[in-house]
Design an enzyme around this catalytic site. Structure first.
Site, PDB file in Angstrom:
ATOM      1  N   HIS A 190      19.444  48.728 -48.524  1.00 10.55           N
ATOM      2  CA  HIS A 190      19.298  50.115 -48.099  1.00 10.55           C
ATOM      3  C   HIS A 190      19.905  51.097 -49.087  1.00 10.55           C
ATOM      4  O   HIS A 190      19.441  52.230 -49.208  1.00 10.55           O
ATOM      5  CB  HIS A 190      19.879  50.289 -46.693  1.00 10.55           C
ATOM      6  CG  HIS A 190      18.886  49.905 -45.637  1.00 10.55           C
ATOM      7  ND1 HIS A 190      19.242  49.391 -44.423  1.00 10.55           N
ATOM      8  CD2 HIS A 190      17.540  49.966 -45.646  1.00 10.55           C
ATOM      9  CE1 HIS A 190      18.142  49.152 -43.708  1.00 10.55           C
ATOM     10  NE2 HIS A 190      17.105  49.497 -44.437  1.00 10.55           N
ATOM     11  N   GLU A 433      -8.042  40.790 -51.159  1.00 10.38           N
ATOM     12  CA  GLU A 433      -6.761  40.276 -51.642  1.00 10.38           C
ATOM     13  C   GLU A 433      -6.834  38.778 -51.903  1.00 10.38           C
ATOM     14  O   GLU A 433      -5.920  38.191 -52.457  1.00 10.38           O
ATOM     15  CB  GLU A 433      -5.669  40.473 -50.585  1.00 10.38           C
ATOM     16  CG  GLU A 433      -5.539  41.871 -50.075  1.00 10.38           C
ATOM     17  CD  GLU A 433      -4.343  42.024 -49.163  1.00 10.38           C
ATOM     18  OE1 GLU A 433      -3.274  42.386 -49.661  1.00 10.38           O
ATOM     19  OE2 GLU A 433      -4.471  41.772 -47.947  1.00 10.38           O
ATOM     20  N   ASP A 457      -1.600  40.891 -53.914  1.00 11.18           N
ATOM     21  CA  ASP A 457      -1.945  39.569 -53.382  1.00 11.18           C
ATOM     22  C   ASP A 457      -3.091  38.941 -54.153  1.00 11.18           C
ATOM     23  O   ASP A 457      -3.116  37.723 -54.349  1.00 11.18           O
ATOM     24  CB  ASP A 457      -2.304  39.679 -51.888  1.00 11.18           C
ATOM     25  CG  ASP A 457      -1.041  39.625 -51.035  1.00 11.18           C
ATOM     26  OD1 ASP A 457      -0.186  38.767 -51.311  1.00 11.18           O
ATOM     27  OD2 ASP A 457      -0.898  40.459 -50.124  1.00 11.18           O
ATOM     28  N   CYS A 504      -5.404  49.581 -54.042  1.00  9.09           N
ATOM     29  CA  CYS A 504      -4.162  50.076 -53.435  1.00  9.09           C
ATOM     30  C   CYS A 504      -2.954  49.204 -53.766  1.00  9.09           C
ATOM     31  O   CYS A 504      -1.861  49.463 -53.300  1.00  9.09           O
ATOM     32  CB  CYS A 504      -4.310  50.225 -51.926  1.00  9.09           C
ATOM     33  SG  CYS A 504      -4.534  48.647 -51.099  1.00  9.09           S
TER      34      CYS A 504
HETATM   35  C1  PEP Z   1      -1.532  44.120 -52.085  1.00 11.26           C
HETATM   36  O1  PEP Z   1      -1.460  42.914 -51.794  1.00 11.26           O
HETATM   37  O2  PEP Z   1      -1.880  44.535 -53.217  1.00 11.26           O
HETATM   38  C2  PEP Z   1      -1.191  45.141 -51.078  1.00 11.26           C
HETATM   39  C3  PEP Z   1      -1.442  46.414 -51.287  1.00 11.26           C
HETATM   40  O3  PEP Z   1      -0.584  44.693 -49.948  1.00 11.26           O
HETATM   41  P1  PEP Z   1       0.981  44.304 -49.858  1.00 11.26           P
HETATM   42  O4  PEP Z   1       1.608  44.615 -51.187  1.00 11.26           O
HETATM   43  O5  PEP Z   1       1.529  45.107 -48.734  1.00 11.26           O
HETATM   44  O6  PEP Z   1       0.880  42.851 -49.572  1.00 11.26           O
HETATM   45 MG    MG Z   2      -1.268  42.407 -49.685  1.00  9.50          MG
END
Ligand code: PEP
Ligand code: MG
Length: 580
Positions: A190, A433, A457, A504
């Site tokens: 934190h 992913e 992922d 993303c």
């Molecule tokens: C990803 O896997 O790129 C993603 C955006 O999800 P997270 O990082 O939350 O697994």
């Molecule tokens: Mg992910």
């Protein structure tokens, strides 16, 4: 000769100033003094715990009032730790049975629980052990009258310590804390989260050398980007740091001024630039940096650090609060993505040999509709008055998308029967992913409304390397041509069906990769709010036609390193400059 120590960059930035070495004192471990009864110590303990609770509640209220909700939540969690009866009972037992002082008893009780958390070997729970020690230290300070870090700091300084808790940071006036460097600590602690939120440059995990080599008053320079702490920099080095700080400040001003410039390439191709967020506060930061919406709202936070599942109304309140920060803009919400390395206290997952390949993401949601259905209902209700879109994590097959659609239809039917307003045309997309989803993107594109590529992922599964395992970190390369090929495949399949593709994962926030992703066919980039201005600048510096040629070259490269070299060489000279 200045020496340099290295650590992990917990919060970005540069800082220079005199060191203040902070060593919280150990409580005396002598039994209660003769004549001081355990009864007195028990009463002092209870009183100190109450005072500590009031102090933490004060931090929480101050941060809430400043709309710093993420940081306020840290202190709400601290109050829960302090209110845990097991902590007080254990401390009371140490006073009554072992004749310890109240200060020693609370520290020892917290230590036992903290070690239990650390033994679970989970980074998230280890970080909570630091919180527990921090809470106990506050009680201890009240009992011993020891100074807080803020009371020790009489002038601006770079603080050096074994570890710092959130309460230490909150005790210091912001102008006095130039930066901090910790021997211990982790990126998800934190104190690291607070440092990022408050804009305090910070390095963590430096190791024992730190406290051995740094003396009070020694000049220190933190260069977070390099993960470097320079001890006793000479005059030239100090001047260089001051120059770089001035340049960074000017650059920040330039970026702020450019936060609303359109995200269009030089040759007129529009690229949607949106933000990743978990809270309304982050959505506000996204708005301030000119995001055109939220491209990934992670919903796990609402489910963590609590022993029950959040209800539909509570979820609805979060989605509405996020949407209110970015009125009339699309908010893409990911349904709960737990499993893998993310655990819910309210829904303990069975131990698995391969959790990243096991019961995770949509696989849990589909087999436990009591979790997914209330979330879909809340999203549909929020979608009645906002542009809410929903995406599913960890999809590997078309069947999963179909089952989720069936649940969505069920949620709509329920809401209709109850006479509650809901979105009738909610878009349902999938995250790409898993390599299978990318390879089968054409089939998915026929039924999904949009795609969002989770490169974190996708890299992990394509390269068969755990994204959190430092031993295989050399293989974790989102720029590997194998990953890029899957991105291209996804874009081609999506466009053939008129679907939109976002990225993303972290790669979406890396300005080095912006032109490449545009060239591969990505329509939308979603990244953490602080990365928005850099990606915006990179989009505006890109020529889409040249980016397509660049992407073709990258796809033909043999490895990630060659791609990185190619991209570094291809950045236009004007890239660093933002054109009005
Ligand atoms: C990803 O896997 O790129 C993603 C955006 O999800 P997270 O990082 O939350 O697994
Ligand atoms: Mg992910």
């Amino acid at each position: 000769m200045p020496s340099v120590l290295h650590g992990l960059s917990a919060a970005p930035g540069l800082a220079i100033g005199p060191a203040l070495v902070y060593r919280p004192s150990e409580p005396s471990s002598t039994p209660t003094e003769l004549g001081v009864s355990a009864q007195v110590e028990l009463a002092r303990l209870a009183d100190a715990m109450q005072q500590a609770d009031a102090a933490i509640a004060h931090h929480e209220a101050a941060l809430t009032q400043a709309n710093r909700l993420d940081e306020a939540e840290i202190f709400a969690a601290h109050r829960m730790l302090l209110a845990d009866p097991a902590l007080q009972q254990q401390a009371e037992a140490f006073i009554s049975a072992d004749e310890l002082t109240a200060a020693e008893a609370i520290m020892r009780a917290a230590e036992i629980q903290a070690q239990l958390l650390e033994e679970l070997g989970d980074e998230y729970l280890s970080a909570r052990a630091i919180d527990l020690r921090d809470v106990a230290r506050q009680v201890q300070r009240i009992l011993t009258g020891e100074q807080t870090l803020g009371e020790r700091l009489a002038a601006p300084a770079v603080v050096v310590a074994h570890d710092l808790g959130p309460s230490d940071l909150m005790s210091v006036p912001r102008d006095f804390l130039l930066g901090f460097a910790l021997a211990a600590g982790g990126l998800t602690a934190h104190s690291s989260i607070l440092a990022r939120g408050l804009g305090i440059p910070a390095l963590v995990g430096i190791g024992h050398d730190l406290l051995e080599q740094v003396r009070d008053g020694m000049t220190l320079a933190i260069d977070s980007q390099q993960g470097a702490l320079v001890l006793d920099p000479d005059g030239d080095e100090q001047a260089q740091v001051h120059d770089r700080m001035a340049t960074a400040a000017a650059r920040e001003q330039e970026l702020r001024a450019a936060a609303r410039l359109p995200t269009v390439t030089r040759d007129g191709q529009e690229v949607m630039l949106v933000a990743n967020a978990s809270t309304a506060a982050e959505a506000r930061a996204a708005y301030e940096w000119g995001a055109a919406g939220v491209g990934l709202l992670r919903t796990e936070l609402l489910f963590l650090e609590r022993n029950d599942l959040p209800g539909e109304e509570e979820q609805l309140a979060l989605y509405r609060a996020v949407a209110a920060e970015l009125p009339a803009q699309p908010i893409t919400v990911r349904t709960l993505d737990v499993g893998g390395d993310k655990h819910l206290p309210a829904f303990p997952l069975p131990k698995e040999d391969n959790p990243f390949l096991g019961w995770r993401g949509i696989r849990i949601g589909l087999s436990r509709p009591e979790i997914l259905l209330p979330q879909l209902r809340a999203l549909l209700r929020a979608g009645a008055a906002a542009d809410i879109r929903v995406m599913l994590p960890m999809v590997s097959s078309v069947a999963e998308l179909r089952q989720a659609r069936t649940l969505l239809a069920q949620a709509q039917a329920e809401l209709a029967a109850q006479g509650l307003p809901y979105a009738t045309d909610l878009q349902l997309g999938v995250m790409i992913e898993v390599p299978a989803a990318a390879l089968n993107a054409a089939a998915l594109a026929r039924e999904a409304d949009f795609f969002s590529i989770g490169t974190n992922d996708l890299t992990q599964y394509t390269m068969a390397c755990d994204r959190g395992n430092s031993r295989v970190a050399n293989l974790y390369q989102p720029l590997d041509p194998a990953v890029l090929r899957l991105i291209e495949l996804t874009c081609t399949a999506a466009h053939a069906h008129g679907r939109h593709v976002a990225v993303c994962g972290e790669l979406g926030g890396d300005p080095l990769a912006t032109a490449l992703l545009i060239g591969l066919g990505v329509d939308e980039l979603s990244c953490a709010p602080p990365a928005l201005p850099y990606v915006r600048a990179a989009i505006r510096a890109t020529d889409a036609a040249a980016a397509r040629a660049l992407a073709a070259q990258a796809l033909a490269a043999s490895d990630a390193e060659s791609v990185r070299r190619l991209l570094s060489g291809a950045l236009p000279g004007e890239y660093a400059k933002i054109e009005p």
